[in-house]
Structure formats: C-alpha cells, structure tokens
Design a protein around this motif. Structure first.
Motif, PDB file in Angstrom:
ATOM      1  N   ARG A  38      -2.141   6.608  12.307  1.00 43.82           N
ATOM      2  CA  ARG A  38      -2.786   7.703  11.566  1.00 43.82           C
ATOM      3  C   ARG A  38      -3.384   8.697  12.541  1.00 43.82           C
ATOM      4  NH1 ARG A  38      -1.300   7.334   6.165  1.00 43.82           N
ATOM      5  NH2 ARG A  38      -1.394   5.141   5.525  1.00 43.82           N
ATOM      6  N   SER A  65      -8.227   3.836   3.261  1.00 44.37           N
ATOM      7  CA  SER A  65      -7.309   3.227   2.290  1.00 44.37           C
ATOM      8  C   SER A  65      -6.593   2.015   2.879  1.00 44.37           C
ATOM      9  CB  SER A  65      -6.288   4.283   1.826  1.00 44.37           C
ATOM     10  OG  SER A  65      -5.358   3.695   0.933  1.00 44.37           O
ATOM     11  N   ASP A  66      -6.183   2.157   4.136  1.00 46.42           N
ATOM     12  CA  ASP A  66      -5.503   1.008   4.791  1.00 46.42           C
ATOM     13  C   ASP A  66      -6.431  -0.182   4.888  1.00 46.42           C
ATOM     14  OD1 ASP A  66      -3.231   2.484   5.031  1.00 46.42           O
ATOM     15  OD2 ASP A  66      -3.586   3.062   7.150  1.00 46.42           O
ATOM     16  N   ARG A  68       0.000   3.774   1.577  1.00 47.09           N
ATOM     17  CA  ARG A  68      -0.026   4.225   2.950  1.00 47.09           C
ATOM     18  C   ARG A  68      -0.561   3.122   3.808  1.00 47.09           C
ATOM     19  NH1 ARG A  68      -3.808   9.490   2.550  1.00 47.09           N
ATOM     20  NH2 ARG A  68      -4.904   7.963   1.351  1.00 47.09           N
ATOM     21  N   GLY A  69      -0.255   3.102   4.954  1.00 46.52           N
ATOM     22  CA  GLY A  69      -0.801   2.065   5.870  1.00 46.52           C
ATOM     23  C   GLY A  69       0.236   1.579   6.841  1.00 46.52           C
ATOM     24  N   LYS A  99      -7.108   5.995   6.678  1.00 44.54           N
ATOM     25  CA  LYS A  99      -7.562   4.783   7.379  1.00 44.54           C
ATOM     26  C   LYS A  99      -8.393   3.915   6.467  1.00 44.54           C
ATOM     27  CE  LYS A  99      -7.534   6.642  12.092  1.00 44.54           C
ATOM     28  NZ  LYS A  99      -8.331   6.907  13.298  1.00 44.54           N
ATOM     29  N   ASP A 148      -6.741  -1.829   1.626  1.00 41.97           N
ATOM     30  CA  ASP A 148      -5.562  -2.655   1.328  1.00 41.97           C
ATOM     31  C   ASP A 148      -5.610  -3.985   2.072  1.00 41.97           C
ATOM     32  OD1 ASP A 148      -4.628  -0.708  -0.324  1.00 41.97           O
ATOM     33  OD2 ASP A 148      -3.289   0.176   1.202  1.00 41.97           O
ATOM     34  N   LYS A 149      -6.012  -3.924   3.287  1.00 43.57           N
ATOM     35  CA  LYS A 149      -6.124  -5.175   4.074  1.00 43.57           C
ATOM     36  C   LYS A 149      -7.143  -6.098   3.469  1.00 43.57           C
ATOM     37  CE  LYS A 149      -4.764  -3.545   8.674  1.00 43.57           C
ATOM     38  NZ  LYS A 149      -5.197  -3.375  10.092  1.00 43.57           N
ATOM     39  N   PRO A 158       0.857  -1.211   0.000  1.00 45.49           N
ATOM     40  CA  PRO A 158       0.000   0.000   0.000  1.00 45.49           C
ATOM     41  C   PRO A 158       0.882   1.246   0.000  1.00 45.49           C
ATOM     42  CG  PRO A 158       0.088  -0.941   2.198  1.00 45.49           C
ATOM     43  CD  PRO A 158       0.866  -1.848   1.291  1.00 45.49           C
TER      44      PRO A 158
END
Length: 629
Positions: free
Chosen positions: A114, A124-125, A78-79, A122, A128-129, A76
């Motif tokens: 974050r 976005s994270d 970000r994350g 958040k 991704d997860k 990712p």
C-alpha cells in the motif's frame, strides 16, 4: 461471508508460526492420542472463490476421529495475500493470482504494498486480518472441545478394554489350569487303561495256570498214592538189602585181600616183563644197526641200490665197471650188507619208530639207552631224528619223548613216580656249546666233559631243565634247533655243522615197593661226513668239515677197537667219543641209524657209510644192567 464444508484442519507452517498460542494445545492432544489420524487440511476461500483442496497424507490404519470444526476465510476486497495461500501454491495447488487494486504496487513475492498515504486501506487490511484470526481462534476452540470429548470417550474405551483384557486373561489362566488338570487326567486315564489291559492279561494267565495247577494237583495226588504204595514195598526191600549189605561187606573184605594179592602178582609180572624185555633186547644185540635209504628228490630209488622185497635186513650196492682192455664186456660188482633192519624210501616215520619203541621203553625200566644217526651230508639224518612239526612226519626224538611220558603215566597207577631232567648240547669244531643257553653271547660259559667216580659222564656249566610233560621238552627242542649251527653247502641247503646230543635223565621211585631206578635216554644227531670236492667247502665251512670228519674218524677208530676187543679204547681222542663213552662201551643199549643218499654220484660215500655200519653191527659189548636199587 460464505461457509466451507466442515472438515478437520491442518494449518500450514506459516499460520502455525503466527498463531502458535492457538494451535499448540490441539497438537499436544493429538500426540497424546496415538490411535487418532491427523485431520485433512482446510481449504481457504480467497476472493469469494473456493481454492482447490491440497493433497493430504495417506490414511493410517487407525480409528478415524469425528469431523472437527471448519475454518471460513473471507476474502478481503483489498489487502495482502496470506502466506498460507502462498504455501498452498508451493505444494502444487493452483491459485489464481490476485490483481492489485488501483493505486497500489506489486511487491516482491506477489505481496501488494500500500501506499504510505493509503491509511484507510491499511486499516481495512488489519481489520480483515483481525477477523480472520478471530475466526481461526473460534474454530480452534470448537475443535479443541471436540477433541476433548473424543479423548474422554477414548479413555473410557481404553479403561473398558483394559478391564475386558484382564477378564480375558483371567479366563485364559483358568482355561490353562483346567487344560493342565485335564491333561493329567488324560495321562492317568491312559495309565489306568494300560494297567487294565495288563491286569486282564495277568488274570487270563493266572486262570490258565490255575487250571494247569488243578490238573497237576490231581496227577500229584494220584502219584502220591502210588508212592505210598511203593514206599511200603521199599521198606520191605530195605530190610532185605540191609541183610544183603552185611554179606557184601564180608565179600569186600575178601576182595580187598584178593586185590592186594593181585597187586603183588602184577608187580611181579611187571618185573618179569622187564626181565624178559631186557632178555629180548640182549638177544637182538646191545648195539643194533638200522639202515634207512632216503628217496630221490623226484621219488623212487636209484638202480645201483637194491632192496630185496622178501628180506628187510639186507641191502646191495651194484656198481658197473668198464673193461680196461676193451675186449670184454662191462662187469657189475655187488656189495652186500646185512643189518638188524633196512628201511626203504617208502618207509614212514611211524614205521621207523615202531622198531625202536621197545628200546625206548627200556629207559623207563632203568637201562641207559642211546640212539644216534650216522651218514653223509644230505642223507636224512636230521629228518630221521627230529622230523617236521606235523604229527605224521615227527622224528625219533619227539616220538620217544611222547612215549616216555605216556608210559610213565601208566606206571603211575602201579605206584611209580618219575622225574625228568633235559639237556641239549652240540659239539662244534671240537667245542661244547649249550643249546639251551639264553644269556648273552659274550658271557657264554665254557664246558668240559668230566667223568665222575661212578663212571658216569657229565658236562660242566650245562643247563639242566626239569620237565614234567611232553610240551616242555618239545619247547626245549625248538629252542635248541634255533641255536644249533647250520650252513648251506653244495650238497645241502641247510647242513648241520655240529653234532647235537639230547639227554633226558630219568629217576623213578616206587615208595610202596621201596624201589628206585635211574637211567638216561641219549638221542644223537651226528653231523654228516662230506668230501671237499663235492661240498666245495671253503674258509669257515672247510674248518667245520675238517672237525666233523675228524670226530667221525675217531668214532670209527673207537668202534674198531671195541670190535677187536682191544685193551685200550681211545675215547678221549675227540669230544664226541668221550661224551658217548657210556653209550658205546658201557652199561647201555645202543641203536645206530645209518642214513644213505640214493644219488649215483654219492656211491662212494654210501659204500663207506655201510662199511662203517657193518663194523658197528659186528661190535659186541658187555651186557647192560639196570640201574635199580
């Protein structure tokens, strides 16, 4: 999003804990298949870069499964870093640290936090997860399908291998059965071969025997023909023999009559022999005296004893006497004695016995016979009467017993049957003792000399043993020698301290001639006369010496009275003379041995013994008669 190379995946413990519902079935399938090997761990790509592959376990020697699905992770923008990456780093994998984007803070343990107001990041994270988890689920499902296919193939292979194993086992059992059958056949084959060899040997032996039997048959046929010819000859001979047999039977009858006549003549000859034998003994004298000189310890004989080489009936004692005045030379005085026979030191036991063997024979003819030895201590009386255990040195007693039984056996062919009774008594300190007594010493009975109505002398409570051969008598003599009283004196290491009297009562019967005879063979070993100064006897030995000398003095008195033909003979003065009454003055043939010692210091005792023997030799008693019915 880029893809990684396809490989088997092993998830870290953190991922497994988070996604247990996806990985669990795959792990169960792997446990059910014990022959598979765990796949290698999958690599995770973070930030568009490939992370180093972690070290895997060493492969196990098991079949390797086909490659499974690979998991592709997208980094990712970000994350937060995944826990798997942290765990990978903990295992030694080099992981580059992630730089936090602007507006964020580095949290504890490297986790980016974050800001509360940054919801977009958040979200976005989380997306991704979500994508990451979806990818993992997809790869796990693919791997599950691959594992199912692999398991089905493995199960089919296991079934085939089990079938093949059963087939192989069946073949093995069949082969074992065949092997057992073949081993039995081999044993039978070996036995058959062995039997074949044995049969071949037997066959060869039988063939050889058959040839021998054929040869034997031919020889027997020839012999049969010869025997037939001989049989015809024998038949003719048999007729002649039968005729001869009749003639022979007639001759046998006449010979039987001749044998009967010869037996009568033989009996008459035996009776005549006994009469002549008795006449010879009477001519020699009913009391005969023999003198025997013992050799010196070192051999030879002393100078004071002279034995003429041409005369075996005389002996001379020479004594040198010093001059009392000293003016004249020393003088030599000689004492001459004459006896029925004189034996020198070189005379053997056999030579001595040959002179009295005829006298012993008279005992079987029904005459009482007495033989006794007289002399000083250590002069050889016991050796003359008993001797040693060896045949060459046996004395008068064992030789007389041997002759008695041999003569009795010879007379058995003429119809005589003899019975023998033996007894052995000693006179110790004027007391009678039974030498054949085997009981307790404290229960020993007393004995007395008694005279019967027929003038025979007997001893009360005495042991009388029935004997039938020489060995039994010799056994009794050995027992008597063990019980006899002996002691050591200054003159003799083993001196007899008593008079021993051996009696053998003989009874003979000739049933065919109706004749009976009875006699007694009496053999006496007198104790030696001794002087106190020479024997140095003390205490009990002095008492024994006094009793011995007293009984021998009484014997001399009786001999003197008989020689002087006195009306009263003092037989009762001692137990010895009372016991020998029948031998000295009654119906008996008597022989006396006078034994002398050759030493110079025994001159006095030797002279006394020879003078006493001369008195006995001059004694004349009545003629003995046979006790025959």
């Amino acid at each position: 999003m880029s893809r990684l190379p396809i490989s088997k995946r092993v998830f870290p413990s953190s991922s497994s804990s988070e996604n247990g519902h996806d990985v669990g079935p795959a792990q169960k399938r792997i446990r059910k298949d014990p022959e598979t090997v765990r796949p290698q761990a999958a690599a995770t790509i973070i930030g568009g870069r490939r992370a180093p592959v972690a070290a895997t376990r060493a492969p196990i020697s098991r079949p390797v499964r086909t490659a499974g699905a690979a998991t592709v992770a997208v980094a990712p923008s970000r994350g937060v870093l995944k826990q798997s990456v942290a765990s990978t780093a903990a295992k030694g994998v080099n992981v580059r640290p992630t730089v936090a984007p602007p507006g964020t803070k580095a949290g504890v343990g490297g986790v980016i936090k974050r800001n509360k107001w940054d919801l977009k990041a958040k979200v976005s994270d989380m997306e991704d997860k979500l994508r990451n988890y979806q990818t993992k689920v997809k790869s796990a499902n693919q791997e599950n399908e691959v594992l199912k296919g692999t398991m089905v193939q493995s199960q089919s292979k296991v079934v085939e291998m089990e079938r093949e194993l059963l087939k192989q086992r069946k073949q093995i059992s069949e082969y074992e059965e065949k092997l057992q059958a073949l081993s039995g056949v081999q044993a039978e084959l070996e036995q058959v071969c062995s039997d074949k060899g044995t049969l071949e040997k037997e066959l060869s032996n039988l063939e050889a025997k058959y040839k021998v039997m054929e040869t034997l048959r031919d020889s027997q046929e020839t012999e049969l023909q010869t025997l037939k010819m001989k049989l015809s000859v024998q038949e003719s001979t048999l007729t002649r023999v039968q005729t001869t047999l009749k003639n022979t039977e007639e001759e046998v009858c006449s010979l039987k009559e001749t044998v009967a006549e010869q037996k009568d003549e033989l009996h008459a000859g035996e009776m005549e022999r006994r009469r002549l034998h008795n006449t010879i003994q009477e001519l020699k004298g009913n009391i005969r005296v023999f003198c025997r000189v013992r050799p010196l310890v070192e051999g030879g004989i002393s100078k004071h004893i002279q034995l003429p080489a041409s005369d075996d009936k005389t002996i001379t004692l020479a004594k040198t006497e010093e001059s009392h005045t000293g003016k004249t030379a020393d003088t030599q005085k000689n004492y001459n004695f004459s006896f029925d026979r004189v034996f020198g030191p070189q005379a053997s036991q056999q030579e001595v016995f040959e002179e009295i063997s005829l006298l012993v024979q008279s005992a079987l003819d029904g005459y009482n016979v007495c033989c006794f030895a007289y002399g000083q201590t250590g002069s050889g009386k016991t050796y003359t009467m008993e001797g040693d255990e060896f045949d060459a040195t046996r004395g008068v007693i064992p030789r007389a017993v041997q002759q008695i039984f041999k003569a009795a056996e010879k007379l058995g062919s003429q119809g005589w049957e003899f019975s023998f009774t033996a007894s052995f008594v000693e006179i110790y300190n004027e007391t009678l003792r039974d030498l054949l007594y085997t009981g307790k010493a404290n229960k020993r009975p007393e004995h007395e000399v008694r005279k019967l109505t027929n003038n025979d002398v007997t001893i009360s409570n005495l042991t009388y043993e029935k004997v039938s051969n020489e060995d039994q008598v010799l056994g009794l003599i050995a027992l008597a020698n063990q019980n006899r009283s002996t002691a050591q004196t200054a003159q003799n290491d083993r001196s007899s301290r008593s008079h021993s009297v051996f009696q053998l009562d003989i009874e003979g019967v000739n049933a065919g001639r109706d004749i009976k005879c009875k006699s007694t063979l009496c053999l006496v070993d007198l104790a030696g006369s001794e002087r106190m100064l020479k024997s140095q006897s003390q205490g009990e030995r002095f008492k024994e010496m006094t009793a011995i000398n007293g009984s021998l003095s009484n014997l001399g008195i009786v001999i003197t009275a008989l020689a002087n033909k006195e009306s009263y003979i003092p037989y009762r003065n001692s137990k010895l003379t009372y016991l020998l009454q029948g031998c000295l003055g009654g119906n008996s043939k008597t022989l006396m041995f006078v034994n002398i010692a050759p030493e110079q210091d025994s001159f006095g005792e030797t002279l006394n013994s020879l003078r006493f023997a001369s008195k006995v030799n001059d004694c004349v008693i009545g003629t003995a008669s046979a006790n025959r019915k």
